[in-house]
Write a protein that holds these residues in place. Structure first.
Motif, PDB file in Angstrom:
ATOM      1  N   SER A  13      11.194   6.748  -6.496  1.00 10.55           N
ATOM      2  CA  SER A  13      11.642   7.900  -5.727  1.00 10.55           C
ATOM      3  C   SER A  13      12.428   7.442  -4.501  1.00 10.55           C
ATOM      4  CB  SER A  13      10.441   8.735  -5.289  1.00 10.55           C
ATOM      5  OG  SER A  13       9.622   7.958  -4.418  1.00 10.55           O
ATOM      6  N   ASP A  14      13.007   8.431  -3.779  1.00  6.93           N
ATOM      7  CA  ASP A  14      13.710   8.084  -2.543  1.00  6.93           C
ATOM      8  C   ASP A  14      12.764   7.367  -1.576  1.00  6.93           C
ATOM      9  OD1 ASP A  14      15.909   9.336  -3.595  1.00  6.93           O
ATOM     10  OD2 ASP A  14      15.632  11.200  -2.474  1.00  6.93           O
ATOM     11  N   ALA A  15      11.508   7.870  -1.489  1.00  2.00           N
ATOM     12  CA  ALA A  15      10.533   7.244  -0.592  1.00  2.00           C
ATOM     13  C   ALA A  15      10.234   5.817  -1.024  1.00  2.00           C
ATOM     14  CB  ALA A  15       9.248   8.073  -0.572  1.00  2.00           C
ATOM     15  N   ALA A  16      10.111   5.596  -2.342  1.00  2.00           N
ATOM     16  CA  ALA A  16       9.816   4.253  -2.849  1.00  2.00           C
ATOM     17  C   ALA A  16      10.952   3.288  -2.532  1.00  2.00           C
ATOM     18  CB  ALA A  16       9.569   4.311  -4.356  1.00  2.00           C
ATOM     19  N   LEU A  17      12.202   3.770  -2.653  1.00  3.70           N
ATOM     20  CA  LEU A  17      13.337   2.901  -2.351  1.00  3.70           C
ATOM     21  C   LEU A  17      13.374   2.544  -0.867  1.00  3.70           C
ATOM     22  CD1 LEU A  17      16.175   4.491  -4.532  1.00  3.70           C
ATOM     23  CD2 LEU A  17      14.933   2.354  -4.939  1.00  3.70           C
ATOM     24  N   ARG A  18      13.044   3.521  -0.014  1.00  6.20           N
ATOM     25  CA  ARG A  18      13.025   3.227   1.429  1.00  6.20           C
ATOM     26  C   ARG A  18      11.957   2.184   1.751  1.00  6.20           C
ATOM     27  NH1 ARG A  18      13.890   8.911   1.763  1.00  6.20           N
ATOM     28  NH2 ARG A  18      11.663   9.273   2.093  1.00  6.20           N
ATOM     29  N   ILE A  19      10.823   2.276   1.077  1.00  3.39           N
ATOM     30  CA  ILE A  19       9.748   1.298   1.304  1.00  3.39           C
ATOM     31  C   ILE A  19      10.196  -0.093   0.876  1.00  3.39           C
ATOM     32  CG2 ILE A  19       7.428   0.600   0.542  1.00  3.39           C
ATOM     33  CD1 ILE A  19       6.858   3.670   0.266  1.00  3.39           C
ATOM     34  N   LEU A  20      10.851  -0.189  -0.283  1.00  2.64           N
ATOM     35  CA  LEU A  20      11.320  -1.488  -0.774  1.00  2.64           C
ATOM     36  C   LEU A  20      12.356  -2.093   0.162  1.00  2.64           C
ATOM     37  CD1 LEU A  20      11.571  -0.764  -4.604  1.00  2.64           C
ATOM     38  CD2 LEU A  20      10.035  -2.390  -3.491  1.00  2.64           C
ATOM     39  N   GLN A  21      13.146  -1.247   0.812  1.00  4.87           N
ATOM     40  CA  GLN A  21      14.139  -1.754   1.766  1.00  4.87           C
ATOM     41  C   GLN A  21      13.474  -2.362   2.999  1.00  4.87           C
ATOM     42  OE1 GLN A  21      16.588   1.666   2.502  1.00  4.87           O
ATOM     43  NE2 GLN A  21      17.732   1.462   0.576  1.00  4.87           N
ATOM     44  N   ARG A  22      12.245  -1.937   3.276  1.00  8.69           N
ATOM     45  CA  ARG A  22      11.525  -2.464   4.451  1.00  8.69           C
ATOM     46  C   ARG A  22      10.703  -3.707   4.136  1.00  8.69           C
ATOM     47  NH1 ARG A  22      10.291   3.201   5.334  1.00  8.69           N
ATOM     48  NH2 ARG A  22       8.123   2.853   4.693  1.00  8.69           N
ATOM     49  N   VAL A  23      10.609  -4.071   2.875  1.00  7.95           N
ATOM     50  CA  VAL A  23       9.810  -5.236   2.489  1.00  7.95           C
ATOM     51  C   VAL A  23      10.481  -6.509   3.001  1.00  7.95           C
ATOM     52  CG1 VAL A  23       8.920  -6.603   0.563  1.00  7.95           C
ATOM     53  CG2 VAL A  23       8.883  -4.106   0.441  1.00  7.95           C
ATOM     54  N   PRO A  24       9.748  -7.378   3.712  1.00 10.45           N
ATOM     55  CA  PRO A  24      10.332  -8.649   4.173  1.00 10.45           C
ATOM     56  C   PRO A  24      10.816  -9.469   2.974  1.00 10.45           C
ATOM     57  CG  PRO A  24       8.208  -8.221   5.225  1.00 10.45           C
ATOM     58  CD  PRO A  24       8.351  -7.209   4.141  1.00 10.45           C
ATOM     59  N   ARG A  25      12.084  -9.804   2.946  1.00 13.04           N
ATOM     60  CA  ARG A  25      12.672 -10.513   1.797  1.00 13.04           C
ATOM     61  C   ARG A  25      12.812 -11.990   2.122  1.00 13.04           C
ATOM     62  NH1 ARG A  25      15.978  -8.579  -2.600  1.00 13.04           N
ATOM     63  NH2 ARG A  25      15.952 -10.286  -4.127  1.00 13.04           N
ATOM     64  N   GLY A  26      12.171 -12.813   1.306  1.00 14.93           N
ATOM     65  CA  GLY A  26      12.275 -14.263   1.478  1.00 14.93           C
ATOM     66  C   GLY A  26      12.810 -14.899   0.211  1.00 14.93           C
ATOM     67  N   GLU A  27      12.450 -16.150  -0.019  1.00 23.26           N
ATOM     68  CA  GLU A  27      12.910 -16.855  -1.204  1.00 23.26           C
ATOM     69  C   GLU A  27      11.979 -16.677  -2.397  1.00 23.26           C
ATOM     70  OE1 GLU A  27      13.504 -20.920  -0.238  1.00 23.26           O
ATOM     71  OE2 GLU A  27      15.089 -20.528   1.240  1.00 23.26           O
ATOM     72  N   SER A  28      10.818 -16.054  -2.179  1.00 20.33           N
ATOM     73  CA  SER A  28       9.856 -15.881  -3.261  1.00 20.33           C
ATOM     74  C   SER A  28      10.372 -14.864  -4.285  1.00 20.33           C
ATOM     75  CB  SER A  28       8.516 -15.386  -2.699  1.00 20.33           C
ATOM     76  OG  SER A  28       7.614 -15.089  -3.765  1.00 20.33           O
ATOM     77  N   PRO A  29      10.108 -15.106  -5.576  1.00 23.70           N
ATOM     78  CA  PRO A  29      10.516 -14.140  -6.611  1.00 23.70           C
ATOM     79  C   PRO A  29       9.653 -12.890  -6.599  1.00 23.70           C
ATOM     80  CG  PRO A  29       9.243 -15.913  -7.601  1.00 23.70           C
ATOM     81  CD  PRO A  29       9.470 -16.294  -6.168  1.00 23.70           C
ATOM     82  N   ILE A  43       0.839  -1.204   0.000  1.00 24.57           N
ATOM     83  CA  ILE A  43       0.000   0.000   0.000  1.00 24.57           C
ATOM     84  C   ILE A  43       0.873   1.253   0.000  1.00 24.57           C
ATOM     85  CG2 ILE A  43      -1.677   1.325   1.343  1.00 24.57           C
ATOM     86  CD1 ILE A  43      -2.806  -1.385   2.330  1.00 24.57           C
ATOM     87  N   ALA A  44       1.942   1.231   0.786  1.00 30.36           N
ATOM     88  CA  ALA A  44       2.847   2.381   0.831  1.00 30.36           C
ATOM     89  C   ALA A  44       3.488   2.626  -0.532  1.00 30.36           C
ATOM     90  CB  ALA A  44       3.926   2.144   1.890  1.00 30.36           C
ATOM     91  N   LEU A  45       3.856   1.542  -1.225  1.00 28.18           N
ATOM     92  CA  LEU A  45       4.482   1.702  -2.539  1.00 28.18           C
ATOM     93  C   LEU A  45       3.484   2.238  -3.567  1.00 28.18           C
ATOM     94  CD1 LEU A  45       7.237   1.292  -3.860  1.00 28.18           C
ATOM     95  CD2 LEU A  45       6.451  -0.952  -4.655  1.00 28.18           C
ATOM     96  N   ARG A  54      19.365   2.023 -11.393  1.00 26.31           N
ATOM     97  CA  ARG A  54      18.669   2.933 -12.326  1.00 26.31           C
ATOM     98  C   ARG A  54      17.378   3.458 -11.737  1.00 26.31           C
ATOM     99  NH1 ARG A  54      17.458  -0.154 -17.480  1.00 26.31           N
ATOM    100  NH2 ARG A  54      16.985   1.938 -18.278  1.00 26.31           N
ATOM    101  N   ARG A  55      17.011   2.921 -10.556  1.00 22.66           N
ATOM    102  CA  ARG A  55      15.798   3.360  -9.829  1.00 22.66           C
ATOM    103  C   ARG A  55      14.550   3.198 -10.692  1.00 22.66           C
ATOM    104  NH1 ARG A  55      17.727   7.646  -5.725  1.00 22.66           N
ATOM    105  NH2 ARG A  55      15.524   8.196  -5.645  1.00 22.66           N
ATOM    106  N   LEU A  56      14.362   1.970 -11.180  1.00 18.43           N
ATOM    107  CA  LEU A  56      13.218   1.689 -12.045  1.00 18.43           C
ATOM    108  C   LEU A  56      12.589   0.345 -11.680  1.00 18.43           C
ATOM    109  CD1 LEU A  56      14.544   2.660 -15.603  1.00 18.43           C
ATOM    110  CD2 LEU A  56      12.898   3.939 -14.218  1.00 18.43           C
ATOM    111  N   LEU A  57      11.272   0.310 -11.745  1.00 17.95           N
ATOM    112  CA  LEU A  57      10.515  -0.942 -11.679  1.00 17.95           C
ATOM    113  C   LEU A  57       9.991  -1.202 -13.077  1.00 17.95           C
ATOM    114  CD1 LEU A  57       8.813  -3.290 -10.544  1.00 17.95           C
ATOM    115  CD2 LEU A  57       7.096  -1.596  -9.855  1.00 17.95           C
ATOM    116  N   THR A  58      10.381  -2.318 -13.677  1.00 17.87           N
ATOM    117  CA  THR A  58       9.940  -2.646 -15.031  1.00 17.87           C
ATOM    118  C   THR A  58       8.639  -3.434 -14.972  1.00 17.87           C
ATOM    119  OG1 THR A  58      12.203  -2.698 -15.864  1.00 17.87           O
ATOM    120  CG2 THR A  58      10.518  -3.832 -17.176  1.00 17.87           C
ATOM    121  N   VAL A  59       7.643  -2.950 -15.705  1.00 13.27           N
ATOM    122  CA  VAL A  59       6.369  -3.652 -15.845  1.00 13.27           C
ATOM    123  C   VAL A  59       6.362  -4.260 -17.242  1.00 13.27           C
ATOM    124  CG1 VAL A  59       3.861  -3.469 -15.839  1.00 13.27           C
ATOM    125  CG2 VAL A  59       5.225  -2.014 -14.319  1.00 13.27           C
TER     126      VAL A  59
END
Length: 383
Positions: A276-292, A230-232, A255-260
């Motif tokens: 954006s800077d905010a988007a990158l900070r949000i992605l850093q907080r995402v729980p990272r597991g083995e899922s693609p 939701i934050a992203l 390159r700070r891009l999400l490819t669709v």
């Protein structure tokens, strides 16, 4: 070969022992026959040769439902139609072969579009939630334009918005167009001339205070995956499908891009969402597991999360946000804030991935000062 008479039909001879039926042919009308079952049931049939010389047979009806005279008259009509090149049995088989709405949608249509349409999930839910119960057992050629209009009225009474009713109507129209193209039935599309409902544009945007409250509520949301998703959405203005369908391999931090990919993009072309800077900070907080998947399903990590409604409802309540605010309006809020800060409609359209400037023009009224500046350039020193 005896003449079929009313008396014979009312008191048929017994079926020979060891046989399950006895067939008696009329000596007046060739091909007209009466079938007697061991139970005593009598049924009339007509036998004829089609245009290719093949022997065909049509059931006319049971004695009692039709009289002998009515059956003989119908047999004459069948033989006359066959003599003129028709094939009543083939027409009967074609009619029997028309699938029900449910059979066609479940067995043919939905499997066909599953990997082709981005709106597959919506269409599947339209069918499952309402159309299956309403039309599932009705044959395609039994559904009329009046049925479509009646369904629209019922959806309206249930409180569905005009835009949602229009999406139901478009789905129905597409199903019948495909059915006609595949020759699943003969006739017309009952939704072809259906009246579309007036759609009310939603102008609801989050205020600065509501945005602050929203992110505070996201910080304490139990589902961290849903909270980050939701934050992203709020930080990128991306579409829900673009965020929920994100894979780690498609995120380029440098390159700070999400490819669709094209298959997931509304325009059918690859789209690149700036981070954006905010988007990158949000992605850093995402729980990272083995899922693609960036936002995997809790039930099956090999699939992306499919629904944020429960988490969104909790977040709105916790943030004290009132009114009917849907997730998509985070995208509108993102755009409105950019326009309000003086960014051009072209820039906003590029960030949102709009295919044309006409789609972005809805936000033009949010930056009247830009239009005033342009208007001043028309006659700067004349008046």
């Amino acid at each position: 070969m005896p003449a079929l008479t009313r008396g014979l039909a009312s008191n048929p001879p017994a079926v020979p022992e060891g046989k399950d039926k006895l067939r008696l042919f009329d000596d007046k009308l060739i091909g007209f026959l009466m079938e007697v079952r061991a139970s005593g049931r009598v049924t009339y049939y007509c036998r004829y040769n089609d245009a290719r010389g093949r022997q065909r047979e049509v059931r006319i009806g049971r004695h009692g439902d039709v009289t002998l005279d009515q059956a003989r008259k119908r047999a004459q009509e069948i033989k006359a139609a066959a003599a003129l090149g028709g094939d009543p049995a083939a027409e009967r088989d074609k009619l029997k072969g028309v699938p029900t709405f449910g059979e066609f949608v479940e067995g043919r249509y939905l499997p066909h579009v599953k990997d082709k349409l981005r709106s597959y999930r919506d269409q599947e839910s339209f069918y499952r939630l309402r159309l299956k119960a309403a039309w599932g057992s009705r044959h395609l050629d039994q559904i009329r334009p009046g049925d479509v209009a009646e369904l629209q009225e019922r959806l309206s009474r249930e409180g569905l918005a005009g835009a949602t009713i229009n999406r139901y109507t478009a789905f129905i129209k597409r199903v019948f167009n495909v059915a006609l193209h595949w020759e699943a039935y003969e006739g017309r599309n009952p939704a072809q001339r259906a009246q579309m409902r007036r759609e009310q544009g939603r102008e609801r945007f989050l205020t600065d205070a509501e945005l602050v409250a929203l992110f505070r509520a996201l910080d304490v949301e139990p589902s961290r995956t849903a909270a980050c998703a939701i934050a992203l959405l709020a930080a990128t203005g991306a579409r829900r499908s673009e965020v929920l369908g994100a894979r780690w391999e498609r995120i380029d931090i440098d390159r700070r891009l999400l490819t669709v990919p094209a298959v997931s993009s509304k325009s059918g072309r690859p789209r690149y969402v700036p981070l954006s800077d905010a988007a990158l900070r949000i992605l850093q907080r995402v729980p990272r597991g083995e899922s693609p998947w960036v936002f995997p399903s809790v039930v099956d990590p090999d699939k992306p999360v499919g629904d944020l409604r429960k988490a969104w409802a909790r977040v709105k309540e916790r943030a004290g946000i009132e009114g009917d605010l849907c997730l998509h309006q985070l995208r509108h809020t993102y755009a409105s804030r950019l326009v309000g800060q003086g960014r051009s409609l072209y820039e906003v359209g590029q960030l949102l991935g709009h295919a044309s400037t006409a789609m972005t023009a809805r936000y033009s009224h949010l930056a009247p000062h830009r239009l005033v500046e342009a208007a001043n350039m028309a006659l700067p020193d004349v008046c």
